[in-house]
Write an enzyme that holds these catalytic residues in place. Structure first.
Site, PDB file in Angstrom:
ATOM      1  N   ARG A  64       0.819  -1.222   0.000  1.00  8.54           N
ATOM      2  CA  ARG A  64       0.000   0.000   0.000  1.00  8.54           C
ATOM      3  C   ARG A  64       0.846   1.263   0.000  1.00  8.54           C
ATOM      4  NH1 ARG A  64      -5.570  -0.707   0.934  1.00  8.54           N
ATOM      5  NH2 ARG A  64      -6.212   1.453   0.814  1.00  8.54           N
ATOM      6  N   ILE A  91      -8.580   4.051   1.009  1.00 12.16           N
ATOM      7  CA  ILE A  91      -8.240   4.930   2.129  1.00 12.16           C
ATOM      8  C   ILE A  91      -6.829   5.459   1.922  1.00 12.16           C
ATOM      9  CG2 ILE A  91      -7.840   4.984   4.619  1.00 12.16           C
ATOM     10  CD1 ILE A  91     -10.064   2.790   4.776  1.00 12.16           C
ATOM     11  N   LEU A  92      -6.685   6.781   2.076  1.00  8.12           N
ATOM     12  CA  LEU A  92      -5.389   7.428   1.896  1.00  8.12           C
ATOM     13  C   LEU A  92      -4.797   7.760   3.262  1.00  8.12           C
ATOM     14  CD1 LEU A  92      -6.499   9.747  -1.024  1.00  8.12           C
ATOM     15  CD2 LEU A  92      -4.889   7.820  -1.201  1.00  8.12           C
ATOM     16  N   ASN A 104     -13.971  15.209   0.320  1.00  5.95           N
ATOM     17  CA  ASN A 104     -14.615  13.954  -0.078  1.00  5.95           C
ATOM     18  C   ASN A 104     -16.123  14.153  -0.110  1.00  5.95           C
ATOM     19  OD1 ASN A 104     -14.890  11.072  -0.506  1.00  5.95           O
ATOM     20  ND2 ASN A 104     -15.487  10.890   1.656  1.00  5.95           N
ATOM     21  N   HIS A 106     -19.611  12.070   0.450  1.00  7.59           N
ATOM     22  CA  HIS A 106     -20.016  10.812   1.081  1.00  7.59           C
ATOM     23  C   HIS A 106     -21.542  10.715   1.108  1.00  7.59           C
ATOM     24  CE1 HIS A 106     -19.704   7.296   3.631  1.00  7.59           C
ATOM     25  NE2 HIS A 106     -20.680   7.805   4.353  1.00  7.59           N
ATOM     26  N   ASP A 138      -9.409  13.906   6.673  1.00  7.75           N
ATOM     27  CA  ASP A 138      -8.267  13.810   7.579  1.00  7.75           C
ATOM     28  C   ASP A 138      -7.805  12.359   7.629  1.00  7.75           C
ATOM     29  OD1 ASP A 138     -10.011  12.532   9.278  1.00  7.75           O
ATOM     30  OD2 ASP A 138     -10.121  14.152  10.747  1.00  7.75           O
ATOM     31  N   ASP A 142     -13.862   9.052   6.721  1.00  6.33           N
ATOM     32  CA  ASP A 142     -15.139   9.787   6.745  1.00  6.33           C
ATOM     33  C   ASP A 142     -15.310  10.584   8.039  1.00  6.33           C
ATOM     34  OD1 ASP A 142     -15.735   8.708   4.249  1.00  6.33           O
ATOM     35  OD2 ASP A 142     -16.763   6.977   5.111  1.00  6.33           O
TER      36      ASP A 142
HETATM   37  C1  GAR Z   1     -20.906   8.459  -4.733  1.00  5.37           C
HETATM   38  O1  GAR Z   1     -22.235   8.269  -4.387  1.00  5.37           O
HETATM   39  C2  GAR Z   1     -20.084   8.796  -3.504  1.00  5.37           C
HETATM   40  O2  GAR Z   1     -20.801   9.490  -2.551  1.00  5.37           O
HETATM   41  C3  GAR Z   1     -19.706   7.436  -3.020  1.00  5.37           C
HETATM   42  O3  GAR Z   1     -19.419   6.712  -4.186  1.00  5.37           O
HETATM   43  C4  GAR Z   1     -20.277   7.163  -5.233  1.00  5.37           C
HETATM   44  C5  GAR Z   1     -19.448   7.350  -6.480  1.00  5.37           C
HETATM   45  O4  GAR Z   1     -20.279   7.611  -7.564  1.00  5.37           O
HETATM   46  N1  GAR Z   1     -18.587   7.501  -2.138  1.00  5.37           N
HETATM   47  C6  GAR Z   1     -18.482   6.764  -1.037  1.00  5.37           C
HETATM   48  O5  GAR Z   1     -19.283   5.918  -0.718  1.00  5.37           O
HETATM   49  C7  GAR Z   1     -17.255   7.050  -0.216  1.00  5.37           C
HETATM   50  N2  GAR Z   1     -17.332   6.447   1.065  1.00  5.37           N
HETATM   51  P1  GAR Z   1     -19.703   8.238  -8.912  1.00  5.37           P
HETATM   52  O6  GAR Z   1     -18.459   7.409  -9.298  1.00  5.37           O
HETATM   53  O7  GAR Z   1     -20.799   8.070  -9.901  1.00  5.37           O
HETATM   54  O8  GAR Z   1     -19.344   9.679  -8.655  1.00  5.37           O
END
Ligand code: GAR
Length: 199
Positions: A64, A91-92, A104, A106, A138, A142
């Site tokens: 990683r 995860i970064l 981000n 979420h 951070d 999330d």
């Molecule tokens: C989005 O709904 C975003 O909120 C979620 O992945 C989807 C990507 O959709 N992210 C997470 O769940 C992060 N924990 P997209 O590729 O069509 O933008």
């Protein structure tokens, strides 16, 4: 003055990336789209928009740490002012996310339902309201300071797909709004409290 330079990291279909690409007043320039997989549909959206696109696969690296260093090198090469995680599902480390301001999107009202399955978790828990959160990233998952949220009602006949679909409609509005506010210097962060000044 030059527009802020934005890198967008994706893993999937890139509908949030598309919302950023389509935004008429983002106030910033997307200079690179990077993915952790060459299969991410969003890479084609970048190419169609004339934005350089790349993928850096964990499987092509011994661990990683070296994977993240390779990704970080590609991001650093384009000298971003802002990194946007738009459906980036890896995860970064704290090192990566403290190198540039990183936000981000979420699909829940954090701190409820952190993690990779937020719409399913919200449905299973039985909440009546979920939504979308855009937050600074951070070193914890999330967890960083919340910049903006929008509520989305959970309907009695929702499935994971219908709920996630309605949440994504709000993501596509909120994420470009927040990125535009950051690019315009209207976002102020004091500890965990973040405020957005009016345009
Ligand atoms: C989005 O709904 C975003 O909120 C979620 O992945 C989807 C990507 O959709 N992210 C997470 O769940 C992060 N924990 P997209 O590729 O069509 O933008």
């Amino acid at each position: 003055m030059a527009k802020p330079r934005i890198v967008v990291l994706i893993s999937g279909s890139g509908s949030n990336l598309q919302a950023l690409l389509d935004s008429p007043d983002l106030g910033g320039e997307i200079v690179l789209v990077a993915s952790d997989t060459p299969d991410a549909g969003g890479l084609a959206r970048a190419v169609d928009a004339g934005v350089p696109a790349t993928s850096v696969r964990l499987a092509d690296h011994p661990d990683r740490r070296t994977w993240e260093a390779a990704l970080q090198d590609q991001v650093a090469a384009v000298r971003p002012d802002l990194v946007v995680l738009a459906g980036f599902m890896k995860i970064l480390s704290g090192t990566f996310v403290s190198t540039w301001p990183t936000v981000n999107v979420h699909p829940s009202l954090l701190p409820a339902f952190a993690g990779a399955h937020a719409p399913a978790d919200a449905l299973e828990w039985g909440v009546k309201v979920s939504g979308v959160t855009v937050h600074y990233v951070d070193e914890e998952v999330d967890h960083g300071p919340i910049i903006a949220q929008r509520a989305v009602p959970v309907l009695d006949d929702d499935t994971v797909a219908t709920l996630h679909g309605r949440i994504q409609q709000q993501e596509h509005i909120l994420l470009p709004e927040v990125v535009a506010a950051i690019c315009a210097g209207r976002v102020t962060r004091t500890g965990r409290r973040v405020t957005i000044a009016p345009a």
